[in-house]
Design an enzyme around this catalytic site. Structure first.
Site, mmCIF file in Angstrom:
data_model
loop_
_atom_site.group_PDB
_atom_site.id
_atom_site.type_symbol
_atom_site.label_atom_id
_atom_site.label_comp_id
_atom_site.label_asym_id
_atom_site.label_seq_id
_atom_site.Cartn_x
_atom_site.Cartn_y
_atom_site.Cartn_z
ATOM 1 N N PHE A 114 -26.054 -51.478 35.648
ATOM 2 C CA PHE A 114 -25.871 -50.379 36.602
ATOM 3 C C PHE A 114 -25.454 -50.860 37.979
ATOM 4 O O PHE A 114 -24.888 -50.098 38.759
ATOM 5 C CB PHE A 114 -27.193 -49.574 36.727
ATOM 6 N N LYS A 118 -18.926 -50.398 27.203
ATOM 7 C CA LYS A 118 -20.180 -49.619 27.141
ATOM 8 C C LYS A 118 -20.861 -49.847 28.488
ATOM 9 O O LYS A 118 -21.595 -50.802 28.676
ATOM 10 C CB LYS A 118 -21.044 -50.124 25.981
ATOM 11 N N GLU A 156 -25.700 -46.480 31.388
ATOM 12 C CA GLU A 156 -25.863 -45.023 31.289
ATOM 13 C C GLU A 156 -26.348 -44.417 32.602
ATOM 14 O O GLU A 156 -26.402 -43.204 32.752
ATOM 15 C CB GLU A 156 -26.812 -44.667 30.124
ATOM 16 N N ARG A 157 -26.698 -45.296 33.578
ATOM 17 C CA ARG A 157 -27.210 -44.752 34.842
ATOM 18 C C ARG A 157 -26.086 -44.339 35.786
ATOM 19 O O ARG A 157 -26.266 -43.479 36.631
ATOM 20 C CB ARG A 157 -28.114 -45.780 35.523
ATOM 21 N N SER A 214 -30.065 -57.631 32.348
ATOM 22 C CA SER A 214 -31.308 -58.380 32.542
ATOM 23 C C SER A 214 -31.458 -59.457 31.457
ATOM 24 O O SER A 214 -30.883 -59.346 30.373
ATOM 25 C CB SER A 214 -32.486 -57.409 32.506
ATOM 26 N N CYS A 241 -27.410 -59.321 41.532
ATOM 27 C CA CYS A 241 -27.843 -60.509 40.800
ATOM 28 C C CYS A 241 -27.673 -61.761 41.656
ATOM 29 O O CYS A 241 -28.218 -62.801 41.352
ATOM 30 C CB CYS A 241 -27.062 -60.662 39.514
ATOM 31 N N GLU A 276 -38.102 -61.443 38.306
ATOM 32 C CA GLU A 276 -37.074 -60.776 39.122
ATOM 33 C C GLU A 276 -37.595 -59.390 39.533
ATOM 34 O O GLU A 276 -37.981 -58.597 38.683
ATOM 35 C CB GLU A 276 -35.791 -60.615 38.285
HETATM 36 P P1 NAD Z 1 -30.217 -53.856 31.687
HETATM 37 O O1 NAD Z 1 -30.431 -55.133 30.966
HETATM 38 O O2 NAD Z 1 -31.315 -52.858 31.700
HETATM 39 O O3 NAD Z 1 -28.937 -53.096 31.091
HETATM 40 C C1 NAD Z 1 -27.703 -53.725 30.920
HETATM 41 C C2 NAD Z 1 -26.959 -53.070 29.776
HETATM 42 O O4 NAD Z 1 -27.722 -53.242 28.576
HETATM 43 C C3 NAD Z 1 -26.741 -51.573 29.948
HETATM 44 O O5 NAD Z 1 -25.450 -51.250 29.524
HETATM 45 C C4 NAD Z 1 -27.809 -50.963 29.069
HETATM 46 O O6 NAD Z 1 -27.423 -49.728 28.522
HETATM 47 C C5 NAD Z 1 -27.996 -51.990 27.974
HETATM 48 N N1 NAD Z 1 -29.376 -52.017 27.456
HETATM 49 C C6 NAD Z 1 -30.515 -51.773 28.158
HETATM 50 N N2 NAD Z 1 -31.590 -51.897 27.361
HETATM 51 C C7 NAD Z 1 -31.132 -52.236 26.136
HETATM 52 C C8 NAD Z 1 -31.774 -52.519 24.889
HETATM 53 N N3 NAD Z 1 -33.098 -52.465 24.757
HETATM 54 N N4 NAD Z 1 -31.005 -52.846 23.850
HETATM 55 C C9 NAD Z 1 -29.667 -52.909 23.979
HETATM 56 N N5 NAD Z 1 -29.013 -52.647 25.127
HETATM 57 C C10 NAD Z 1 -29.730 -52.320 26.197
HETATM 58 O O7 NAD Z 1 -29.780 -54.244 33.175
HETATM 59 P P2 NAD Z 1 -29.590 -53.289 34.423
HETATM 60 O O8 NAD Z 1 -30.936 -52.831 34.899
HETATM 61 O O9 NAD Z 1 -28.552 -52.272 34.157
HETATM 62 O O10 NAD Z 1 -28.957 -54.310 35.480
HETATM 63 C C11 NAD Z 1 -29.728 -55.137 36.306
HETATM 64 C C12 NAD Z 1 -29.878 -56.526 35.725
HETATM 65 O O11 NAD Z 1 -28.594 -57.114 35.538
HETATM 66 C C13 NAD Z 1 -30.621 -57.473 36.649
HETATM 67 O O12 NAD Z 1 -31.482 -58.275 35.863
HETATM 68 C C14 NAD Z 1 -29.517 -58.323 37.255
HETATM 69 O O13 NAD Z 1 -29.924 -59.595 37.702
HETATM 70 C C15 NAD Z 1 -28.573 -58.433 36.112
HETATM 71 N N6 NAD Z 1 -27.223 -58.765 36.563
HETATM 72 C C16 NAD Z 1 -26.743 -60.015 36.277
HETATM 73 C C17 NAD Z 1 -25.491 -60.384 36.703
HETATM 74 C C18 NAD Z 1 -24.939 -61.735 36.374
HETATM 75 O O14 NAD Z 1 -23.718 -61.918 36.435
HETATM 76 N N7 NAD Z 1 -25.763 -62.695 36.028
HETATM 77 C C19 NAD Z 1 -24.701 -59.468 37.410
HETATM 78 C C20 NAD Z 1 -25.217 -58.192 37.669
HETATM 79 C C21 NAD Z 1 -26.482 -57.853 37.233
#
Ligand code: NAD
Length: 498
Positions: free
Chosen positions: A149, A173, A176-177, A226, A281, A383
């Protein structure tokens, strides 16, 4: 109330699963829209559509593919204000920060314009008697990106631009937020002359992600999110034989040496710690002053700056940062601050009680600053992803270095110093993927690559830059001998070039 379906085959398609999620407007806490959550069958339909479109796109010469992306860039520039507005309203970040989110994505599209050059193979004339060898880079077919998101323009563009430039069809994909900007990108790609099916946007949650992970026709997956989900996607995607790269969470440290320029250091920490409400991140979430004098001065200077942070709705041009993304995120962040107090860290600025006048239902949180955080505390290990900065005091440089190296995350890190020798030693020895020397958020430019180490990244190639071209293509190596060689007859021992 906006209804988001999917964008498949160049058209908006309503969701059929019957499942939806609410899309909030964090600045006032209202529900802005509803997003369809795709079923396995809907993901499959998007993949079949993409698979049918891909061969012709892959056979289109790379200069023509680049021209579509050139036009795509023009359209993103034309719609910049509108895209930034949607982004800020769904994410919560300020409009200025939303424009930065778009711009860092645009730079990777610009990089991808070089695809005719970037995809060139190698050639050896006369590798053996009458034998030439050359290598080709070919698209994989249908590939997918699953994005978080917190950068709803930048990260989709980091994934889709190199993939599409290389001749693949791409299934996005998004989170969804905040699906608004990804859906617009789908529309703009078509307006730019992109063929239907080459950029399909499928909204959804775990069900759609699992369908992508198991789909036999998806060749590669790029994920950002994450760490627990990154690990899950890497394990399940690679188990089904796909090429997978996953970028996860972070706990970025900034080491402050006794000789650092304190004015510069404090400015850098305030921006990198609290910008975008800490939902980056590459945010700095841990400051590591070296020596007691440095620590005392740093904390003394930080306190009034954190107290003075201007929090406001996303549309307020004078705000330093806006609300966090959801009420659930707000509760989680506040829970971590409560935990830090219970763990014995000293909360020297407490932003938990902040209320935004006129926007009482928005998801706001004031800046928080912890001093005397230690290695064993959960607020150090995990985090938080909010406007919370922890100060961990180190006795000397080697303790500061070991804090960075021992942490399970290794996304970004920075050192602030005037000593070139210390900076050089740090850059060489630190076990982190992206290092800043007097630069707090060292996100590499588009033509270098971006990726963390340890539990911040899974897979062996980074995002954008030359690695992205490697990730979205596969190499074929051709060894060729022309007819005069055939007269030699069969050869039964292994051919060598000697
Ligand atoms: P998230 O892991 O909750 O979601 C990321 C994606 O995974 C979304 O598209 C979501 O729909 C999907 N998802 C969520 N739960 C799932 C599940 N149980 N099974 C399958 N798919 C699932 O992350 P977020 O809250 O949207 O984003 C924040 C996180 O992303 C933070 O941890 C941040 O550090 C990380 N981030 C990392 C980078 C990088 O390049 N390392 C860059 C940006 C953000």
């Amino acid at each position: 109330m906006i209804e988001y379906g999917h964008f498949i085959g160049g058209q908006h398609v309503a969701g059929k699963s019957g499942r939806t999620a609410e899309v909030f407007q964090p600045m006032d806490g209202t529900v802005r829209g509803r997003v369809a959550l795709a079923s396995k069958a809907e993901v499959r339909a998007a993949v079949e559509n993409a698979a049918a479109a891909q061969p012709a796109w892959g056979a289109t010469n790379p200069q023509r593919r680049a021209r579509v992306l050139m036009k795509f860039l023009d359209l993103i520039a034309r719609d910049n204000e509108a895209l930034a507005e949607i982004l800020a309203r769904e994410h919560g970040k300020t409009i200025a920060d939303a424009k930065g989110d778009i711009q860092r994505g645009v730079e990777v599209v610009e990089f991808a314009l070089g695809v005719p050059h970037l995809m060139k193979g190698e050639y050896t004339d006369g590798a053996g008697p009458g034998i030439d060898i050359y290598s080709l880079r070919q698209p994989l077919g249908v590939v997918a990106g699953i994005t978080p998101f917190n950068f709803p323009a930048m990260i989709p563009l980091w994934k889709l631009a190199p993939a599409i430039a290389c001749g693949n069809a791409f299934i996005l994909k998004p989170s969804e937020r905040d699906p608004g900007v990804p859906m617009k990108l789908g529309e703009l790609f078509i307006e730019a002359g992109g063929p239907p099916g080459i950029l399909n946007v499928v909204n959804g949650d775990k069900e759609a992600v699992d369908a992508i992970l198991d789909d036999p026709d998806i060749q590669a997956i790029g994920f950002v999110g994450s760490t627990p989900i990154a690990h899950y996607i890497y394990s399940r995607g690679t188990a089904s034989g796909k090429r997978v790269q996953c970028f996860g969470g972070a706990k970025n440290h900034m080491v402050v040496m006794p000789d650092a320029d304190m004015d510069q250091t404090v400015d850098a920490l305030i921006g990198a710690g609290y910008g975008s409400a800490g939902e980056r991140c590459m945010a700095i979430s841990v400051a590591v002053p070296v020596g007691q004098k440095t620590a005392d001065e740093l904390v003394r200077r930080l306190i009034p700056r954190v107290e003075a942070l201007k929090i406001g709705p996303s549309t307020d041009a004078s705000a330093d940062f806006g609300p966090v993304v959801t009420a659930a995120a707000l509760e989680k962040i506040k829970g971590y601050v409560d935990l830090g107090v219970n763990e014995g860290a000293k909360l020297v600025v407490d932003g938990r009680g902040f209320r935004m006048q006129g926007y009482e239902n928005g998801f706001y949180m004031g800046g928080c600053l912890f001093d005397h955080v230690t290695r064993d505390m959960r607020i150090y290990k995990e985090e938080i992803f909010g406007p919370v900065l922890s100060v961990v005091r180190a006795h000397d440089y080697s303790e500061a270095l070991s804090l960075c190296n021992d942490h399970e995350y290794g996304n970004g890190v920075a050192i602030f110093t005037r000593d070139g020798d210390a900076a050089r030693d740090f850059a060489s020895k630190v076990k982190v993927g992206m290092v800043g020397v007097n630069v707090p958020i060292p996100v590499p430019v588009a033509y270098y690559t971006f990726g963390g180490w340890k539990r911040s990244g899974f897979g062996d190639l980074n995002q954008h830059g030359p690695d992205s071209i490697r990730f979205y293509t596969r190499t074929k190596t051709v060894t060729a001998r022309w007819p005069s060689g055939i007269k030699d007859g069969a050869q039964f021992s292994i051919p060598t070039m000697g």
